[in-house]
Design an enzyme around this catalytic site. Structure first.
Site, short mmCIF file in Angstrom:
data_model
loop_
_atom_site.label_atom_id
_atom_site.label_comp_id
_atom_site.label_asym_id
_atom_site.label_seq_id
_atom_site.Cartn_x
_atom_site.Cartn_y
_atom_site.Cartn_z
N HIS A 45 0.85 -1.19 0.00
CA HIS A 45 0.00 0.00 0.00
C HIS A 45 0.88 1.23 0.00
CE1 HIS A 45 -3.69 2.25 0.55
NE2 HIS A 45 -3.09 2.98 1.46
N ASP A 48 -14.89 2.78 8.27
CA ASP A 48 -13.78 3.54 7.71
C ASP A 48 -14.25 4.41 6.56
OD1 ASP A 48 -10.97 4.24 7.02
OD2 ASP A 48 -11.48 3.13 5.22
N ARG A 103 -13.87 12.91 7.56
CA ARG A 103 -12.58 13.57 7.78
C ARG A 103 -12.25 14.51 6.63
NH1 ARG A 103 -8.80 8.75 8.10
NH2 ARG A 103 -7.15 10.31 8.06
N SER A 138 -7.21 3.88 9.39
CA SER A 138 -7.92 3.80 8.11
C SER A 138 -7.22 2.83 7.16
CB SER A 138 -8.00 5.20 7.48
OG SER A 138 -8.57 5.13 6.20
N LYS A 162 -8.58 -1.36 6.35
CA LYS A 162 -8.84 -1.84 4.99
C LYS A 162 -7.93 -3.00 4.64
CE LYS A 162 -8.77 2.25 3.41
NZ LYS A 162 -8.73 3.55 2.72
#
Lengths: 436, 436
Positions: free
Chosen positions: B83, B162, B169, B184, B188
């Site tokens: 990620h 989330d 946010r 967050s 995921k």
């Protein structure tokens, strides 16, 4: 182009907001273009980063401009109001407004309802049968012309931004921010069209501000922001270590306020009311010194002029009281039980917050905005700090609806008291003058 | 009994929240019992007061539990994902997922769309005709079985808390909080049912984290929270001082990613992709050392295995590409204009953020969530930092829809470049290994 996220980010970073940004945010919040969740994020950022007196004045002005203002035109009698940040047993306004009006001061007093343990003047007044606690702007002006004072709830026309904002702060943990408290108070008070404001900033367990230091900060913020807005503000700090007076509960407090105007009020309540009256009289230019002003206030009570004005005022707002009766014809709860001292000694603690919560247990307060308030319940203290007490003597009398709430309240009130072998030596003064 | 205001007040005061409080708040937020404005106030309080790794893990767990998880059962091939926190020109995932899959690693990659100037992998993939960018949980599992990888958007079943929180946010100025970013990302990624995660934490003007220090903080938070959650995390810090590779813009970046798999990628893009592939290979226990792992990755590209896997993967998600064509059959905007150097010298600045914004000017990005993205526009850099350039030589080529957006983008891109007399001496390294 202004946008809410950029304004939130700016305050979050600790940067001063411009008047334009503050106005834009407030205006768009009122229309709904800026959403609740954006405003609450900004409010929390303000809690952490603060606002200076210029920003606070801009915030105040924006809230003021969101609604209508009582316009009395130029000249006429001086218009002065008193505002208190709230404390358990504080029934000062009920006596003070007609007292000041009896001396020729115009007192257009917008007041609030209670939330939590501190009680609200409007709730107290609503214990009076037929009393109309929310007047229209036209009625307010007429009251000032005919009686010289009124006490009314905030209508939707007055500072609607403040109303919306306050409701939001209440449910988002953003109540205790000095600049937000300041702008909320001053926007409402400026809507009254007054020339001077006397602030009673209360501190201690039974007040909204817990510490003297935070009360002092708020007082300073009110003075500075008032100055920015062209409003003369004077402040007095008073302690709510124990309840003010002996009565806590809506109808019971109205009775105590009337007793005060009859010259038979508790000493601490008389002291605070006298001082605030003197401040108002000086602010209205009706006396040169505070001691002179205090004399005038005392004379207004002694002569019966203040009580006469009280009767006129309550009647003008529709209220019906039976002054020949000790209970003034107010409904008082029928279950009356004394809480007795469990030992002999001196009262060393008579905690205002716990006693305020005990009255809430009885049903006399509000946990959330929509709760009904039972005006008939409450308690009368028999002993306060440094009073001598013998085992079995009553510390307080409860006025309750039923045994269940009574037991809860008694349990709570018991924890408010501490009886020791000797009186308390060094104590916080009840009244602390706050120099400009 | 738990209540939102008390929880907000607690965090506001800097006190650590319990797992029960965090779960309660999240669960009730998803049902709507806790309101947006209360959650945003809490998020702002978290921004100021932080959360420790235990609180962050509780937050992650609560978000994870709000939805479904890809369940692959015990055993089987190692499941590892990569990620990135996002940066201008970052098309690494598009090449990396099939590359790793070609080596037997299962890569269940949930990815996001772009917001702001950094671009999102899903938007890039959606430039491929018929590519299905959001798969169901069943389809995801099937893809892992048949192809070994997928890249899909987050469905409503995965970490809905989330999803709801991130949207909040985004509009309340509470995006840049390390514990919130951590939870967050990890909620995921944990939903993917992976055993290890390789994190590319990007920093610099074209990345979400501007400074190396904040990137380092986020990396540490990801490591610690991953540890609390039983997920093996390794992190690499990479610089986005200038765009990664030469292409910025959705379809153009897909083409560059394919060129990479053909062994013809830009050097910096190859370096970052290679390093991340090596990290995944080591995490999957397919190689003992990083240098061995890097060799395996290089061989997968050189042999054509990675490209072959790419074709298989894209086809399995419905995408149709024409590999015989240089543009892969993707739609590219027809108005192509070169931006020429205004002087001779060395490129000293090629600012990633300004170039990302220039592509947004062309219509290739999203200002708000509902905006349409034009996949066909973008730019190809001809010169990057420390390249020598002669006056009149092209710095970049624009792919635009019309003259209006082109002019805006060119204006913006011009400000991204600085040409000086000498190359830049000391430079931030592209890649910074982050020790555990």
């Amino acid at each position: 182009m202004l946008n809410p996220v950029a304004i939130i980010e700016k305050k979050k970073a600790g940067t001063k907001l411009t008047g334009e940004e503050i106005r834009w945010m407030l205006q768009n919040y009122v229309t709904g273009a800026v959403r609740d969740y954006q405003m609450s994020a900004l409010l929390m950022a303000v809690y952490f980063q603060g606002m200076d007196s210029e920003e606070t004045a801009d915030m105040t002005a924006a809230m003021l401009e969101s609604g209508k203002v009582l316009d009395f035109g130029p000249g006429g009698s001086p218009r002065v109001d008193k505002h208190s940040t709230g404390g358990v047993g504080d029934k000062v306004s009920i006596a003070l407004a007609p007292l000041a009006a009896s001396l020729g001061i115009k007192v257009p007093m917008l007041s609030g309802r209670s939330l939590g343990h501190t009680g609200g003047t409007l709730d107290k007044l609503e214990s009076i049968p037929h009393f109309r606690s929310v007047l229209s702007l036209v009625e307010m002006k007429r009251m000032i012309e005919s009686v010289g004072c009124f006490i009314s709830g905030q209508t939707n026309e007055i500072a609607p931004a403040d109303k919306k904002l306050y409701a939001l702060r209440d449910v988002t943990g953003t109540v205790d921010s000095i600049p937000l408290i300041t702008s909320s108070i001053l926007s409402k008070k400026l809507s009254e069209g007054i020339e001077a404001l006397v602030m009673d900033v209360k501190f201690g367990s039974g007040a909204f501000m817990r510490s003297k230091a935070s009360a002092r900060k708020l007082a300073r913020s009110l003075l500075k922001t008032g100055e920015e807005m062209g409003l003369r503000v004077s402040t007095v700090l008073t302690s709510v270590e124990q309840p003010l007076g002996f009565a806590v509960g809506n109808a019971l407090e109205v009775i105590e306020a009337v007793n005060l105007l009859r010259g038979k009020g508790p000493r601490d309540l008389m002291a605070v009311t006298g001082l605030l009256a003197a401040e108002m009289i000086v602010a209205a230019d009706l006396a040169k010194s505070k001691s002179k002003a205090l004399q005038m206030a005392r004379r207004a009570v002694a002569s019966g002029a203040a009580l006469k004005h009280f009767k006129k005022w309550v009647a003008a707002q529709g209220g019906t009281l039976r002054f020949e009766r000790a209970d003034l014809g107010l409904e008082l709860a029928g279950l009356r039980i004394e809480m007795k001292a469990w030992r002999s000694g001196f009262v060393r603690r008579c905690d205002a917050k716990a006693l305020g919560l005990a009255v809430m247990d009885l049903g006399g307060g509000r946990v959330s905005v929509d709760d009904d308030v039972d005006h008939s319940v409450g308690l009368i203290l028999r002993k306060k700090i440094n009073h001598k007490v013998k085992v079995g003597e009553p510390l307080a009398v409860f006025y309750a609806r039923d045994m269940h709430t009574l037991r809860e309240a008694e349990e709570r009130a018991r924890s408010a008291f501490h009886i020791g072998n000797s009186p308390v030596g060094q104590r916080t003064s009840l009244i602390i003058d706050f120099p400009r």
